[in-house]
Write an enzyme that holds these catalytic residues in place. Structure first.
Site, short mmCIF file in Angstrom:
data_model
loop_
_atom_site.label_atom_id
_atom_site.label_comp_id
_atom_site.label_asym_id
_atom_site.label_seq_id
_atom_site.Cartn_x
_atom_site.Cartn_y
_atom_site.Cartn_z
N SER A 171 130.17 -47.60 -37.21
CA SER A 171 131.14 -48.39 -36.45
C SER A 171 132.31 -47.50 -36.03
O SER A 171 132.58 -46.47 -36.66
CB SER A 171 131.69 -49.52 -37.34
OG SER A 171 132.85 -50.08 -36.77
N TYR A 214 134.66 -51.94 -45.75
CA TYR A 214 133.67 -51.77 -44.66
C TYR A 214 133.80 -50.38 -44.03
O TYR A 214 132.81 -49.71 -43.76
CB TYR A 214 133.92 -52.87 -43.63
CG TYR A 214 133.03 -52.85 -42.39
CD1 TYR A 214 131.67 -53.11 -42.47
CD2 TYR A 214 133.59 -52.62 -41.13
CE1 TYR A 214 130.88 -53.13 -41.32
CE2 TYR A 214 132.81 -52.65 -39.98
CZ TYR A 214 131.46 -52.90 -40.09
OH TYR A 214 130.68 -52.92 -38.95
N1 LIG Z 1 129.49 -56.70 -33.83
C1 LIG Z 1 130.31 -55.67 -33.83
O1 LIG Z 1 131.38 -55.68 -33.23
C2 LIG Z 1 129.94 -54.41 -34.57
C3 LIG Z 1 130.78 -53.29 -34.44
C4 LIG Z 1 130.45 -52.14 -35.11
C5 LIG Z 1 129.31 -52.08 -35.90
N2 LIG Z 1 128.52 -53.18 -36.00
C6 LIG Z 1 127.34 -53.08 -36.86
O2 LIG Z 1 126.18 -53.45 -36.14
C7 LIG Z 1 125.26 -54.12 -37.00
C8 LIG Z 1 124.90 -55.47 -36.43
O3 LIG Z 1 126.09 -56.23 -36.25
P1 LIG Z 1 126.08 -57.70 -35.61
O4 LIG Z 1 127.47 -58.02 -35.23
O5 LIG Z 1 124.98 -57.80 -34.60
O6 LIG Z 1 125.70 -58.55 -36.92
P2 LIG Z 1 125.28 -60.07 -37.10
O7 LIG Z 1 126.01 -60.57 -38.28
O8 LIG Z 1 125.37 -60.83 -35.82
O9 LIG Z 1 123.75 -59.92 -37.50
C9 LIG Z 1 123.38 -59.34 -38.70
C10 LIG Z 1 122.00 -59.84 -39.08
O10 LIG Z 1 121.66 -59.24 -40.35
C11 LIG Z 1 121.11 -60.26 -41.18
N3 LIG Z 1 121.31 -59.89 -42.60
C12 LIG Z 1 122.43 -60.07 -43.35
N4 LIG Z 1 122.22 -59.63 -44.59
C13 LIG Z 1 120.95 -59.16 -44.63
C14 LIG Z 1 120.16 -58.57 -45.64
N5 LIG Z 1 120.64 -58.39 -46.89
N6 LIG Z 1 118.89 -58.18 -45.35
C15 LIG Z 1 118.40 -58.35 -44.09
N7 LIG Z 1 119.11 -58.92 -43.09
C16 LIG Z 1 120.37 -59.31 -43.35
C17 LIG Z 1 121.87 -61.51 -40.80
O11 LIG Z 1 121.19 -62.68 -41.22
C18 LIG Z 1 121.94 -61.35 -39.29
O12 LIG Z 1 120.81 -61.86 -38.66
C19 LIG Z 1 125.93 -54.18 -38.37
O13 LIG Z 1 125.51 -53.09 -39.16
C20 LIG Z 1 127.41 -54.04 -38.04
O14 LIG Z 1 128.15 -53.52 -39.11
C21 LIG Z 1 128.80 -54.34 -35.36
#
Ligand SMILES: NC(=O)c1ccc[n+]([C@@H]2O[C@H](COP(=O)([O-])OP(=O)(O)OC[C@H]3O[C@@H](n4cnc5c(N)ncnc54)[C@H](O)[C@@H]3O)[C@@H](O)[C@H]2O)c1
Length: 253
Positions: A145, A158
């Site tokens: 991130s 985080y």
């Molecule tokens: N959305 C953002 O702004 C952002 C920014 C930087 C990094 N990220 C990273 O990108 C990735 C995806 O983010 P997002 O916003 O799409 O997330 P999200 O929360 O929309 O989706 C995450 C998915 O992971 C699943 N999940 C949760 N725990 C789990 C587990 N133990 N085993 C398997 N699946 C599991 C959830 O059910 C969900 O479907 C993450 O690693 C997040 O840290 C996101």
């Protein structure tokens, strides 16, 4: 010919958000996709959407923080598709309780966040890499991130976990390069996945103080899927040990 033709890709956390957009995009590019998701309803829905669009998908209910579950994921993937070429570790995210380190309830936040974001990523690599070696190579894409590139606050736990993902990614890139395995990380800025829309509401983008100077810093899940696709595909065959920021410049200027 699709950019992932003939490839088998595991995408963790692909029930929604960046993971789902990536699973669907990878499938449109010809990959056979393993939807590894802890939630049965959303995981099944993602696999069904891929199949309905003419692709091939396998849903495996998986908690990436459990070594046994990840072992099962790899075994089922290989049993169904024969090998694994791509691993996109997407399961992860911060929680609202993650506040400044002097205030944070460590019992509630530390284990959850480190397990999901760092240990989950490490476990999937640990169990997939032997299969990639067996297949003669592969591409791993991990999720870090912007907070790990420029110091995120107040989400200190985080931020630490995502920093660990970067170091770990570089380490495995070094270890397995001679076995044909590349490992890279994508570092999104603010991506309006379901989780963030729920947390910040529709005003999430406007709420970002830095938006004025960084108009490209807020995106949608398909924006990150496009970067992950590049890293997953052979088009990036010279790229390993890299962190690609998809943050509209937040970490650069
Ligand atoms: N959305 C953002 O702004 C952002 C920014 C930087 C990094 N990220 C990273 O990108 C990735 C995806 O983010 P997002 O916003 O799409 O997330 P999200 O929360 O929309 O989706 C995450 C998915 O992971 C699943 N999940 C949760 N725990 C789990 C587990 N133990 N085993 C398997 N699946 C599991 C959830 O059910 C969900 O479907 C993450 O690693 C997040 O840290 C996101």
């Amino acid at each position: 010919m699709g950019r992932l033709q003939e490839k088998v890709a595991i995408v963790t956390g692909s029930g929604q958000g960046i993971g789902r957009a990536s699973a669907e995009r990878f499938a449109r590019e010809g990959a056979r996709v393993v939807v590894a998701e802890i939630r049965e309803d959303t995981g099944r829905a993602c696999a069904a959407a891929i199949e309905a669009a003419g692709g091939e998908a396998l849903f495996v209910e998986t908690d990436v923080t459990s070594a046994d579950a990840v072992e099962g994921l790899v075994a089922q993937s290989v049993e169904r598709f024969g090998s694994i070429d791509v691993l996109f570790n997407c399961a992860g995210g911060s929680i609202p309780e993650d506040v400044a380190i002097t205030e944070v309830d460590l019992d509630a936040v530390w284990d959850h966040t480190l397990s999901l974001d760092l240990k989950g990523t490490m476990l999937c690599c640990r169990h997939v890499i032997p299969e990639m070696i067996r297949a003669g190579g592969g591409s791993i894409v991990n999720s870090t991130s912007v907070v790990a590139l420029r110091g995120g606050y107040p989400v200190h736990v985080y931020t630490a976990a995502k920093g660990g993902v970067i170091s770990f990614t570089r380490g495995i890139a070094g270890s397995y390069t001679t076995q044909g395995i590349r490992a890279n990380a994508v570092a999104p800025g603010l991506v309006l996945s379901e989780r963030l829309r729920e947390r910040f509401g529709e005003n999430a983008a406007a709420a970002m103080a830095s938006q004025e100077d960084h108009p490209f810093s807020v995106g949608e899940p398909p924006d990150i899927a496009a970067v992950a696709l590049f890293l997953a595909s052979d088009e990036s065959r010279m790229v390993t040990g890299a962190v690609i920021a998809a943050d509209g410049g937040l970490s650069a200027f």
